[in-house]
Scaffold this motif. Structure first.
Motif, short mmCIF file in Angstrom:
data_model
loop_
_atom_site.label_atom_id
_atom_site.label_comp_id
_atom_site.label_asym_id
_atom_site.label_seq_id
_atom_site.Cartn_x
_atom_site.Cartn_y
_atom_site.Cartn_z
N LYS A 1 -19.97 13.10 26.80
CA LYS A 1 -18.56 12.43 27.35
C LYS A 1 -18.45 11.39 27.98
CE LYS A 1 -13.98 13.85 27.77
NZ LYS A 1 -12.70 14.98 28.37
N GLN A 2 -19.39 11.62 29.43
CA GLN A 2 -18.99 10.73 30.26
C GLN A 2 -19.65 9.35 30.39
OE1 GLN A 2 -18.99 11.60 34.56
NE2 GLN A 2 -18.38 14.13 34.35
N ARG B 1 -20.48 7.94 27.12
CA ARG B 1 -19.68 7.78 25.87
C ARG B 1 -18.76 6.45 26.39
NH1 ARG B 1 -23.71 6.73 24.31
NH2 ARG B 1 -25.46 7.20 22.41
N GLU B 2 -17.94 6.83 27.51
CA GLU B 2 -17.03 6.34 27.81
C GLU B 2 -17.59 5.07 28.74
OE1 GLU B 2 -15.29 8.46 31.01
OE2 GLU B 2 -14.30 10.50 30.26
N GLU B 3 -18.85 4.74 28.87
CA GLU B 3 -19.17 3.55 29.51
C GLU B 3 -20.24 2.90 28.52
OE1 GLU B 3 -19.58 0.87 33.56
OE2 GLU B 3 -19.44 3.27 33.26
N THR C 1 -15.86 1.40 20.57
CA THR C 1 -16.89 1.58 20.64
C THR C 1 -17.51 2.29 20.35
OG1 THR C 1 -15.93 1.35 23.35
CG2 THR C 1 -18.18 2.64 23.45
N LYS D 1 -11.83 6.82 15.27
CA LYS D 1 -12.07 5.71 16.14
C LYS D 1 -11.09 4.53 15.53
CE LYS D 1 -16.04 6.71 18.80
NZ LYS D 1 -17.92 5.61 19.13
#
Length: 232
Positions: A65-66, A68-70, A157, A209
């Motif tokens: 999850k983290q 895919r945030e960036e 994204t 999305k």
């Protein structure tokens, strides 16, 4: 040189994977817990991560999850659990592939190569004409060379898999694409009955999305019993 991160608290497994994948063209880093993995990711560029779900501190889903945030680099999930819910959770969070332990090392290497080929396409300027690299219609802008997706003024994204699915559907707009055709063209693997669930999860995540800028999730239409399509 491709840079790969292997995250697994079973040191023997992580080290064997690293040894098998290490080559003149591939640099492999191993981490044995989630905290070290997140710290390494924040400081080093990566082309791919192999991520175990069951870790002693932070579980693999939270790390994914983290990520895919960036980041857009592909992630292959490893797990000892034969659970459809785990697979769906991982795919929904943005995993690109999923392998059950124990696994065949040659199969893992083949999946790694497939993901790296796909990711490299999005980070290398295309040599074709612009109209072969860009799709622009109906409020959607896709740039294959830069992996950019803009829908109704909002930048989305997308993972490499999601981008490939959307590109295939839009490049064949007006035509119904079956789940089998989607899977074989995007994943480049043989289609099995269970593959349909993988396609469905990615389509659902893609719709979620794309609903962000419009509040609607009907850009990709389902033709029941046949497949999916995007209208012209």
């Amino acid at each position: 040189m491709h840079k790969i991160l292997v995250v697994d608290d079973e040191r023997e497994i992580a080290d064997v994977i690293a040894l098998y994948l290490q080559s003149e063209e591939t640099e492999v880093k191993t981490c044995y817990n989630g905290e070290d993995a997140l710290e390494y990711i924040s400081k080093n560029p990566l082309d791919l991560a192999i991520l175990d779900i069951m870790l002693p501190d932070i579980d693999g889903f939270e790390i994914l999850k983290q990520i895919r945030e960036e980041y857009k680099f592909p992630v292959i999930m490893l797990t000892a659990k034969d659970s459809d819910m785990d697979k769906i959770t991982g795919l929904t969070l943005g995993a690109d592939d999923y392998i059950l332990k124990p696994f065949n090392m040659m199969e893992l290497a083949a999946r790694v190569r497939a993901q790296l080929r796909r990711y490299t396409q999005y980070n290398t300027s295309g040599e074709g004409k612009e109209d072969e690299q860009v799709i622009d219609f109906g409020g959607l802008y896709l740039d294959r060379a830069s992996h950019e997706c803009v829908y109704n003024g909002t930048t989305l994204t997308l993972t490499p898999i999601e981008f490939d699915i959307l590109w295939l559907l839009c490049n064949n707009r007006g035509k119904v694409i079956s789940s089998q055709e989607l899977f074989e063209n995007v994943w480049h693997e043989e289609y099995y009955k269970s593959s349909n669930n993988t396609v469905m999860v990615h389509i659902r995540h893609l719709r979620e999305k794309m609903s962000t800028p419009t509040g609607k999730s009907d850009f990709i239409k389902t033709v029941w019993g046949v497949g999916y399509k995007v209208e012209e």
